[in-house]
Design an enzyme around this catalytic site. Structure first.
Site, PDB file in Angstrom:
ATOM      1  N   LYS A 157       0.538  -1.016  -0.172  1.00 17.47           N
ATOM      2  CA  LYS A 157       0.234  -0.050  -0.220  1.00 17.47           C
ATOM      3  C   LYS A 157       1.106   1.875  -0.257  1.00 17.47           C
ATOM      4  O   LYS A 157       2.393   1.688   0.457  1.00 17.47           O
ATOM      5  CB  LYS A 157      -1.002   0.062   1.222  1.00 17.47           C
ATOM      6  CG  LYS A 157      -0.207  -0.142   2.719  1.00 17.47           C
ATOM      7  CD  LYS A 157       0.505   0.649   2.999  1.00 17.47           C
ATOM      8  CE  LYS A 157       0.899   0.402   4.170  1.00 17.47           C
ATOM      9  NZ  LYS A 157       1.885   2.106   5.186  1.00 17.47           N
ATOM     10  N   PRO A 186       9.036  -4.309  -1.079  1.00 21.08           N
ATOM     11  CA  PRO A 186      10.314  -3.571   0.449  1.00 21.08           C
ATOM     12  C   PRO A 186       9.792  -3.854   1.952  1.00 21.08           C
ATOM     13  O   PRO A 186       9.046  -3.680   2.336  1.00 21.08           O
ATOM     14  CB  PRO A 186      10.419  -2.470   0.325  1.00 21.08           C
ATOM     15  CG  PRO A 186       9.452  -1.721  -0.763  1.00 21.08           C
ATOM     16  CD  PRO A 186       8.579  -2.594  -1.226  1.00 21.08           C
ATOM     17  N   ALA A 197      10.248  -3.844   6.040  1.00 20.01           N
ATOM     18  CA  ALA A 197      10.039  -2.703   6.768  1.00 20.01           C
ATOM     19  C   ALA A 197      10.827  -1.303   5.401  1.00 20.01           C
ATOM     20  O   ALA A 197      11.155   0.075   5.209  1.00 20.01           O
ATOM     21  CB  ALA A 197      12.099  -1.813   7.683  1.00 20.01           C
ATOM     22  N   GLY A 198       9.499  -1.163   4.520  1.00 19.55           N
ATOM     23  CA  GLY A 198       9.527  -0.047   3.586  1.00 19.55           C
ATOM     24  C   GLY A 198       8.087   0.908   3.834  1.00 19.55           C
ATOM     25  O   GLY A 198       8.485   2.015   3.169  1.00 19.55           O
ATOM     26  N   GLY A 199       7.389   0.878   4.328  1.00 24.20           N
ATOM     27  CA  GLY A 199       6.689   1.633   4.844  1.00 24.20           C
ATOM     28  C   GLY A 199       5.347   1.537   3.944  1.00 24.20           C
ATOM     29  O   GLY A 199       4.408   2.115   3.335  1.00 24.20           O
ATOM     30  N   MET A 200       5.762   0.337   3.060  1.00 29.40           N
ATOM     31  CA  MET A 200       4.234  -0.517   2.392  1.00 29.40           C
ATOM     32  C   MET A 200       3.602  -1.258   2.201  1.00 29.40           C
ATOM     33  O   MET A 200       2.896  -2.400   2.287  1.00 29.40           O
ATOM     34  CB  MET A 200       4.833  -0.848   1.193  1.00 29.40           C
ATOM     35  CG  MET A 200       5.559   0.770  -0.004  1.00 29.40           C
ATOM     36  SD  MET A 200       5.829  -0.128  -1.126  1.00 29.40           S
ATOM     37  CE  MET A 200       4.224  -0.822  -2.272  1.00 29.40           C
ATOM     38  N   GLY A 223       4.204  -5.210   3.481  1.00 27.65           N
ATOM     39  CA  GLY A 223       4.198  -5.860   3.167  1.00 27.65           C
ATOM     40  C   GLY A 223       4.389  -7.184   4.912  1.00 27.65           C
ATOM     41  O   GLY A 223       3.830  -8.533   4.163  1.00 27.65           O
ATOM     42  N   GLY A 224       5.085  -6.608   5.368  1.00 26.40           N
ATOM     43  CA  GLY A 224       4.877  -8.289   6.447  1.00 26.40           C
ATOM     44  C   GLY A 224       3.215  -7.877   6.498  1.00 26.40           C
ATOM     45  O   GLY A 224       2.844  -9.473   7.234  1.00 26.40           O
ATOM     46  N   SER A 225       2.660  -7.251   6.746  1.00 26.07           N
ATOM     47  CA  SER A 225       1.223  -6.571   6.853  1.00 26.07           C
ATOM     48  C   SER A 225       0.146  -7.548   5.944  1.00 26.07           C
ATOM     49  O   SER A 225      -0.658  -8.494   5.850  1.00 26.07           O
ATOM     50  CB  SER A 225       0.469  -5.788   7.164  1.00 26.07           C
ATOM     51  OG  SER A 225       0.804  -5.029   7.743  1.00 26.07           O
ATOM     52  N   ASP A 268      -1.935  -2.653   9.719  1.00 22.50           N
ATOM     53  CA  ASP A 268      -1.997  -2.600   8.828  1.00 22.50           C
ATOM     54  C   ASP A 268      -3.054  -3.697   7.860  1.00 22.50           C
ATOM     55  O   ASP A 268      -3.028  -3.166   6.302  1.00 22.50           O
ATOM     56  CB  ASP A 268      -0.569  -2.112   7.674  1.00 22.50           C
ATOM     57  CG  ASP A 268      -0.326  -0.796   7.698  1.00 22.50           C
ATOM     58  OD1 ASP A 268      -1.363   0.625   8.350  1.00 22.50           O
ATOM     59  OD2 ASP A 268       0.853  -0.075   8.558  1.00 22.50           O
TER      60      ASP A 268
HETATM   61  O1  C5P Z   1       0.515  -2.380  14.823  1.00 21.81           O
HETATM   62  P1  C5P Z   1       2.248  -2.494  14.015  1.00 21.81           P
HETATM   63  O2  C5P Z   1       2.466  -3.378  14.978  1.00 21.81           O
HETATM   64  O3  C5P Z   1       2.172  -2.381  12.813  1.00 21.81           O
HETATM   65  O4  C5P Z   1       2.531  -1.279  14.777  1.00 21.81           O
HETATM   66  C1  C5P Z   1       4.033  -1.443  14.952  1.00 21.81           C
HETATM   67  C2  C5P Z   1       4.253  -0.074  15.393  1.00 21.81           C
HETATM   68  O5  C5P Z   1       4.653   1.092  15.307  1.00 21.81           O
HETATM   69  C3  C5P Z   1       3.716   0.439  17.112  1.00 21.81           C
HETATM   70  O6  C5P Z   1       4.011  -0.408  18.344  1.00 21.81           O
HETATM   71  C4  C5P Z   1       3.950   1.717  17.243  1.00 21.81           C
HETATM   72  O7  C5P Z   1       4.693   2.297  17.630  1.00 21.81           O
HETATM   73  C5  C5P Z   1       3.425   2.477  15.885  1.00 21.81           C
HETATM   74  N1  C5P Z   1       1.937   2.870  15.407  1.00 21.81           N
HETATM   75  C6  C5P Z   1       1.988   4.279  15.564  1.00 21.81           C
HETATM   76  N2  C5P Z   1       0.614   4.036  15.847  1.00 21.81           N
HETATM   77  C7  C5P Z   1       0.368   3.667  14.655  1.00 21.81           C
HETATM   78  C8  C5P Z   1       0.624   2.245  14.011  1.00 21.81           C
HETATM   79  C9  C5P Z   1       1.160   2.162  14.418  1.00 21.81           C
HETATM   80  O8  C5P Z   1       2.375   4.887  16.934  1.00 21.81           O
HETATM   81  N3  C5P Z   1      -1.152   4.316  14.427  1.00 21.81           N
END
Ligand code: C5P
Length: 308
Positions: free
Chosen positions: A19, A104, A106-109, A111-113, A146
């Site tokens: 995404k 990628p 840890a790319g902000g897209m 991927g793990g989700s 995500d």
């Molecule tokens: O939910 P997820 O494991 O993807 O989030 C990873 C980390 O990103 C959270 O532990 C939190 O530190 C940060 N996060 C946040 N606010 C959000 C989503 C994620 O602070 N709305």
């Protein structure tokens, strides 16, 4: 009774998208550490493909982008997704998940989700769990903010942690050049850099902030969408990876209609006027040597789905 159309299978293949956040606005973190968000997600045609095969235990293997970095133990998000569905459905079957990664790491897209979303859909099918869409979204929410969007796909507004979704009306397709960075960024680190940069100055949330963006989506207008792209996390990602500024500037100089860091970064998304223009922007990014890899993609695309 088993009909010709429902022959039991011992493997399935599921595809889930990465995404881009067209807009991301974050408030100050709540007591749970999460930042309440208003974000507009768009699923794009960069995919994780997961083949799920019946097995005794729940295991995972990977090929593709960053396969060396992602853990294959029980901390893997796809493994956790399968474990969660098995325990929720009272199932003792196993599964082997093979992930072909193109989003990628840890790319902000997300991927793990996408892997987790694909694993939920795949194991639901393989084990015949019969989970509803709502059940899967609920399990997804427990795995990460995500994951629900990777299940839903298309374009949607996310609130709460980004996991409460409302589909958005979109006309047509948008064309992106995506610059994948050499190194990843940790999402918690980027959110915490945002808090440090802001100090006590957290902007008031304005319900009208994304009116132009939603209008651009409804009318399929890439010029208006380019102008409306916004990400509160972008200064934090640029602070942690200053080189990213060159990537953003190169895409702007190449005539992109808008440039935005994806989620917590460091992937940079540049919007083209059309498919050919997105390819021109991608070529400029490649030539400038400001990214590990540059791809083009279209959005919106569907969420995690079975491939036949
Ligand atoms: O939910 P997820 O494991 O993807 O989030 C990873 C980390 O990103 C959270 O532990 C939190 O530190 C940060 N996060 C946040 N606010 C959000 C989503 C994620 O602070 N709305």
């Amino acid at each position: 009774m088993t009909s010709a159309l429902s022959v039991p299978t011992d493997w399935v293949r599921v595809r889930a998208p990465g995404k881009v956040n067209l807009s991301l606005r974050a408030a100050a973190p709540g007591p749970d550490g999460y930042h309440p968000l208003v974000t507009v997600f768009q699923a794009v045609s960069v995919y994780e493909d997961v083949v799920a095969t019946a097995a005794d235990d729940i295991t995972v293997s990977m090929t593709g982008t960053g396969d060396q970095i992602v853990p294959t133990d029980s901390s893997n998000l796809a493994v956790r997704a399968a474990q969660l569905l098995a325990s929720r459905a009272g199932i003792s079957d196993g599964v082997h998940l093979h992930i072909d990664k193109r989003v990628p790491v840890a790319g902000g897209m997300a991927g793990g989700s996408a892997d987790a979303a694909a694993a939920l859909v795949a194991t639901d099918e393989l084990w015949g769990t019969g989970a509803s869409r709502e059940d899967l979204l609920d399990l997804g929410r427990q795995l990460g903010a995500d994951v629900p969007f990777a299940l839903m796909g298309h374009t949607a507004v996310g609130t709460g942690r980004g996991d409460m979704l409302t589909p958005a009306m979109v006309v047509g397709e948008f064309h992106w050049a995506l610059a994948f960075a050499e190194h990843g960024l940790s999402t918690p680190r980027v959110f915490s850099a945002l808090d440090d940069l802001r100090g006590d100055e957290v902007p008031e949330s304005d319900p009208d902030s994304d009116i132009e963006l939603m209008q651009a989506l409804r009318t399929g207008d890439p010029h208006a969408l380019g102008e409306a792209l916004h990400n509160d996390l972008q200064p934090a990602a640029l602070h942690l990876l200053p080189d990213l500024g060159r990537t953003v500037q190169t895409a702007r100089d190449a005539g992109a209609l808008g440039v935005v860091v994806c989620g917590s970064g460091p992937t940079v998304a540049a919007l083209g006027r059309n498919r050919a223009h997105a390819q021109v922007v991608a070529a400029s990014l490649t030539l400038a040597g400001v990214a590990r890899q540059v791809v083009t993609a279209t959005g919106p695309v569907p969420g995690a789905r079975l491939l036949v």
